[in-house]
Design a protein around this motif. Structure first.
Motif, short mmCIF file in Angstrom:
data_model
loop_
_atom_site.label_atom_id
_atom_site.label_comp_id
_atom_site.label_asym_id
_atom_site.label_seq_id
_atom_site.Cartn_x
_atom_site.Cartn_y
_atom_site.Cartn_z
N LYS A 168 39.85 2.40 -12.16
CA LYS A 168 39.22 1.59 -13.21
C LYS A 168 37.73 1.83 -13.28
O LYS A 168 37.14 1.91 -14.37
CB LYS A 168 39.51 0.11 -12.99
CG LYS A 168 40.95 -0.26 -13.26
CD LYS A 168 41.18 -1.74 -12.99
CE LYS A 168 42.63 -2.12 -13.22
NZ LYS A 168 42.88 -3.54 -12.95
N GLU A 169 37.10 1.94 -12.10
CA GLU A 169 35.67 2.20 -12.05
C GLU A 169 35.34 3.53 -12.75
O GLU A 169 34.46 3.60 -13.61
CB GLU A 169 35.20 2.24 -10.60
CG GLU A 169 33.75 2.61 -10.43
CD GLU A 169 33.34 2.80 -8.97
OE1 GLU A 169 32.13 2.73 -8.71
OE2 GLU A 169 34.22 3.03 -8.11
N LYS B 32 37.17 5.30 -14.86
CA LYS B 32 37.50 5.27 -16.29
C LYS B 32 36.39 4.61 -17.11
O LYS B 32 36.24 4.92 -18.29
CB LYS B 32 38.83 4.57 -16.52
CG LYS B 32 40.02 5.43 -16.18
CD LYS B 32 41.33 4.74 -16.53
CE LYS B 32 42.48 5.72 -16.34
NZ LYS B 32 43.76 5.14 -16.76
N GLY B 33 35.63 3.73 -16.49
CA GLY B 33 34.54 3.05 -17.18
C GLY B 33 33.25 3.86 -17.24
O GLY B 33 32.28 3.45 -17.90
N TRP B 34 33.21 4.96 -16.54
CA TRP B 34 32.00 5.79 -16.50
C TRP B 34 31.84 6.64 -17.75
O TRP B 34 32.81 6.95 -18.43
CB TRP B 34 32.05 6.73 -15.30
CG TRP B 34 31.89 6.09 -13.96
CD1 TRP B 34 31.63 4.79 -13.68
CD2 TRP B 34 31.99 6.76 -12.70
NE1 TRP B 34 31.57 4.60 -12.33
CE2 TRP B 34 31.78 5.80 -11.71
CE3 TRP B 34 32.25 8.07 -12.34
CZ2 TRP B 34 31.81 6.12 -10.36
CZ3 TRP B 34 32.28 8.39 -10.99
CH2 TRP B 34 32.05 7.42 -10.02
N THR B 35 30.62 7.10 -17.95
CA THR B 35 30.36 8.09 -18.99
C THR B 35 30.91 9.44 -18.53
O THR B 35 31.13 9.66 -17.33
CB THR B 35 28.85 8.25 -19.25
OG1 THR B 35 28.23 8.73 -18.05
CG2 THR B 35 28.22 6.94 -19.69
#
Length: 105
Positions: free
Chosen positions: A70-71, A73-76
């Motif tokens: 999840k972490e 996937k949230g990144w640029t």
């Protein structure tokens, strides 16, 4: 105490233009499923031909692996590229480290 293995991983397509982040407890099996479209015929990885492993990380607990997925996937995209290049600067396809590649029927 039993040792468990869960993996957070990143796949790309042959041209290295698309990134896919996932989690599994059996990386070999999951790579096979992505390659042969066992997961779903209309899945993201099938549509964009993301079969090539470029990064993975082992976790003992599934909740840690999911949290990491999840972490990431949230990144640029640029942050994901930096993560891959720290561990795999040549963007080698790591599938052969995990399984016979390409998988045989």
């Amino acid at each position: 105490m039993r040792q468990y293995n869960f993996f957070t991983y990143i796949l790309t397509n042959y041209n290295k233009k698309v990134l896919y982040t996932g989690v599994t407890n059996d990386l070999n099996k999951r790579l096979y499923e992505h390659y042969f479209g066992v997961d779903q015929k209309e899945s993201f990885t099938s549509k964009y031909k993301c079969y090539y492993l470029v990064w993975f990380e082992r976790h003992q607990y599934i909740d840690h692996a999911i949290e990491r997925e999840k972490e990431i996937k949230g990144w640029t995209r640029s942050k994901k590229l930096k993560l891959i290049e720290q561990e795999n600067p040549n963007w080698s396809f790591l599938n052969q480290q995990i399984m016979e590649w390409p998988p045989l029927l």
